[in-house]
Design an enzyme around this catalytic site. Structure first.
Site: not given
Length: 436
Positions: A226, A14, A17, A41-42
């Site tokens: 991650q 988180d 990135k 999750g991006h």
């Protein structure tokens, strides 16, 4: 001459990135995912549009850039197709630009069922905080040499034979050991065969295509999911993810030689966050208004992209960051969310720990040891001005520059990029990864 850059998180994920990968993509011919699954999750903010990506590489919103899902990714084909449809509905062309390795292990219905049943069976203190999406069980099948891979989808008889054997094994565990319901063969098989026909045109020899891009002089950008402290080998085990999320996995997870990874950009927030269970030495109270942890949580909008859970927040841990720098061979650092600290009267940096009466300067291996660490803090002045949206070093308040300089002194790695907001142009560049 081509140059390849690897972007990795240096905390517990988180770190922001996705924005940085998107920002760097204008210097790349292709963007490559090399590990993890749709537990990543991006979030990208492009003008008035916000894109939430799980499997599709963050370079997809740049026109003309190829995107690759390497063999190190565990693939839920059904989820991927739903993600593609959402992007296409927003006007982004995906299918002609996305390439999927035939070597990706497949996440199937029984993997998610196992994931959820195992987590439900654990006591509160032992819960990992898994997303329940089947990532871990799929990696287990890969290592046990029983995984179904993308290339198996295109031979119906072989797929059916392997699927029956896997279900016989996993349904025994689900029903007899975990007390859960069995997973039906036909449901899994029919869905897999339907998904197979839709993803078939996107399947390609990713390793060979990446080699060809480099040979033609094109740059590649490798996107980690991650963060390093969640790595299965180097993280705070067992409160970790199921894959290697360090820079070295970019080679194994995409089929490129390690000598072709030229620069590693480590991404870290200006503070720390963590989702789920596990030790967190610098953790703060995020519930009490007026305290620094509450500001980090609310101003930073610290909610998991995949799960929606509140992220735990704490001061920046430089002893943990130094461990990540060593593991990844970080070339330069990118600091994100500096603006979240705006207005705090004082800031703290964790420079090491006391463990059993001894000072240590690096995060130890294993959760039990990390739990016993007492952080050693250095206090610095905060700043009253704003850093949000700053696009130059000189535009930052003096105290903010002092904070960043002190981080550089302790970790002995340059801060090459500073993100001051979610938009592409809300970025300060000190040294370009593709030009360094």
């Amino acid at each position: 001459m081509s140059k390849n850059v690897v972007v990795v998180g240096t905390q517990w994920g988180d770190e922001g990135k996705g924005k940085i990968v998107d920002w760097l993509t204008d210097h790349a011919k292709g963007v490559v995912r090399f590990q993890g699954g749709h537990n990543a999750g991006h979030t990208l903010v492009i003008g008035a549009n916000e894109y939430k990506l799980n499997l599709v590489p963050s370079g997809i919103v740049r026109e003309g850039v190829a995107c690759y899902i390497g063999n190190g990714v565990v693939l839920d084909a059904h989820h991927l197709l739903s993600e593609i449809r959402v992007l296409e509905a927003g006007g982004i062309k995906v299918r002609e630009r996305l390439r999927i390795s035939p070597g990706c292990p497949l996440i199937l219905g029984y993997h998610a069922a196992l994931d959820r049943a195992r987590e439900a069976a654990k006591s509160a203190s032992d819960k990992i905080g898994t997303t329940g999406k089947g990532i871990g069980p799929t990696y287990e099948d890969k290592v046990a040499r029983r995984a179904l891979r993308v290339y198996d989808l295109f031979d119906r008889e072989r797929f059916a034979e392997k699927l029956r054997a896997n279900l016989e094994y996993h349904n025994f565990v689900l029903t007899q050991h975990l007390g859960a319901d069995a997973v039906e063969f036909q449901t899994v098989f029919d869905q897999a065969m339907a998904d197979a026909e839709e993803i078939r045109p996107m399947v390609a020899d990713v390793s060979a295509e990446l080699y060809a891009v480099n040979k033609a002089g094109g740059n590649l950008l490798f996107e980690g999911a991650q963060g390093t402290l969640l790595d299965i080998d180097h993280g705070t085990y067992p409160f970790v993810t199921s894959s290697n999320c360090v820079a070295g996995q970019a080679a194994a997870g995409s089929g490129v030689g390690p000598g072709r990874l030229h620069y590693v950009l480590g991404i870290t927030k200006a503070y720390c966050t963590r989702v789920g269970g596990g030790p967190f030495p610098t953790e703060l109270d995020i519930e009490t208004a007026g305290l620094p942890g509450h500001q980090m949580s609310t101003k930073g909008r610290e909610f998991g992209t995949v799960t929606g859970r509140k992220r735990r927040c704490g001061w920046l841990d430089l002893a943990a960051l130094k461990r990540s720098i060593i593991i990844n061979g970080v070339t330069g650092l990118c600091i994100t969310k500096l603006d979240v600290l705006d207005g705090l009267p004082e800031l703290k940096l964790c420079t090491g720990y006391m463990l059993e009466g001894q000072r240590i300067d690096l995060l130890p291996m294993g959760s039990e040891e990390v739990t016993r660490c007492e952080p050693i803090f250095e206090t610095m002045s905060g700043w009253s001005g704003t850093t949000f949206g700053a696009q130059s070093w000189d535009a930052l308040p003096q105290e903010a520059r002092a904070y960043l300089h002190r981080i550089e002194e302790i970790i002995e790695i340059p801060i090459d990029v500073i993100s001051t907001g979610p938009e592409r142009d809300e970025t300060i560049l000190r040294r370009h990864p593709f030009g360094a």
